[in-house]
Design an enzyme around this catalytic site. Structure first.
Site, PDB file in Angstrom:
ATOM      1  N   ASP A  13     -60.708 -36.839 -20.861  1.00  0.00           N
ATOM      2  CA  ASP A  13     -61.438 -37.758 -20.011  1.00  0.00           C
ATOM      3  C   ASP A  13     -61.641 -39.041 -20.824  1.00  0.00           C
ATOM      4  O   ASP A  13     -61.531 -39.024 -22.056  1.00  0.00           O
ATOM      5  CB  ASP A  13     -62.780 -37.115 -19.634  1.00  0.00           C
ATOM      6  CG  ASP A  13     -63.728 -38.071 -18.954  1.00  0.00           C
ATOM      7  OD1 ASP A  13     -63.298 -38.786 -18.033  1.00  0.00           O
ATOM      8  OD2 ASP A  13     -64.908 -38.107 -19.340  1.00  0.00           O
ATOM      9  N   ASP A  15     -64.413 -41.941 -20.163  1.00  0.00           N
ATOM     10  CA  ASP A  15     -65.803 -42.344 -20.369  1.00  0.00           C
ATOM     11  C   ASP A  15     -66.634 -41.189 -20.920  1.00  0.00           C
ATOM     12  O   ASP A  15     -66.642 -40.092 -20.369  1.00  0.00           O
ATOM     13  CB  ASP A  15     -66.412 -42.833 -19.060  1.00  0.00           C
ATOM     14  CG  ASP A  15     -65.719 -44.081 -18.528  1.00  0.00           C
ATOM     15  OD1 ASP A  15     -66.361 -44.854 -17.821  1.00  0.00           O
ATOM     16  OD2 ASP A  15     -64.524 -44.291 -18.843  1.00  0.00           O
ATOM     17  N   ASP A 169     -66.537 -34.195 -20.183  1.00  0.00           N
ATOM     18  CA  ASP A 169     -67.996 -34.076 -20.278  1.00  0.00           C
ATOM     19  C   ASP A 169     -68.691 -33.903 -18.945  1.00  0.00           C
ATOM     20  O   ASP A 169     -69.826 -33.446 -18.892  1.00  0.00           O
ATOM     21  CB  ASP A 169     -68.580 -35.322 -20.960  1.00  0.00           C
ATOM     22  CG  ASP A 169     -68.522 -36.543 -20.053  1.00  0.00           C
ATOM     23  OD1 ASP A 169     -69.591 -37.086 -19.721  1.00  0.00           O
ATOM     24  OD2 ASP A 169     -67.421 -36.953 -19.664  1.00  0.00           O
TER      25      ASP A 169
END
Length: 213
Positions: A13, A15, A169
């Site tokens: 991922d 960000d 996350d």
């Protein structure tokens, strides 16, 4: 080059994983709406609201931000500690590094190659007369889009899903983590930690290196 059977794929991922920031929040700061967008982003990452619906709403808050502001946004990007060491370790072992993001190509096109990514995919912001229109172009990269990207890249590279690693996350990373051979929750929300194969709590991507094939 290693034999195809020895290759592997690591998909991150962007960000709060590849980088420490949430890019949409940085862009929203340029419109004076950072706090509002931050709250909405956190709800989306916890899985409390549909990601695509949330993204469209948050992008509307970016309407009127000039494209020229992206330079300032890029200057505020903080790479996650250990990211360059991780991407170097993947390449040394014959692997490929990919990034798939619910964020934006306008930023990722610069930072992804700088941080060692080989391929990447993200959303695109619509622009009219040099300013953001408040809309996303085309299909939104959501949880299903991330999972599809991982599967497509693995097939293109000739890597079985069992030799893929997904690192994320937020709730919108869970689908790709489930598809991957190994799903790693990194600096993650509680719901993501609960469903991941492994959890890395330290905000340092070097922690992933011992897990590489």
């Amino acid at each position: 080059m290693p034999a195809t059977s020895d290759r592997f794929l690591v998909v991150l991922d962007a960000d709060s994983t590849l980088i420490r920031n949430e890019v949409i929040e940085l862009i929203a700061d340029e419109a004076g709406r950072g706090a509002e967008v931050t709250a909405a982003t956190e709800a989306a990452m916890r899985g409390e609201v549909d990601f695509a619906t949330s993204l469209r709403s948050r992008v509307e808050a970016l309407k009127g931000v000039p494209v020229s502001a992206f330079g300032h946004v890029l200057s505020r990007i903080e790479p996650t500690p250990g990211v360059r060491e991780l991407t170097s370790a993947v390449h040394e072992r014959g692997g490929r590094v990919a990034v798939v993001s619910g964020g934006f190509h306008e930023i990722l096109d610069t930072i992804a190659p700088e941080l060692g990514a080989d391929i990447w995919r993200a959303n695109r912001l619509a622009v009219v007369d040099g300013v953001l229109s408040g809309h996303v172009e085309g299909r939104i990269v959501d949880a299903e889009g991330k999972a599809e990207a991982l599967s497509e890249w693995a097939q293109e590279i000739g890597v079985p899903l069992s030799r893929t690693i997904a690192i994320g996350d937020g709730a919108n990373d869970l689908r790709m983590m489930a598809v991957a051979g190994l799903g790693i929750a990194f600096n993650a929300k509680p719901a993501v930690r609960e469903r991941a194969d492994l959890v890395v709590g330290t905000v340092d991507l070097r922690e992933v290196i011992p897990l590489l094939p």
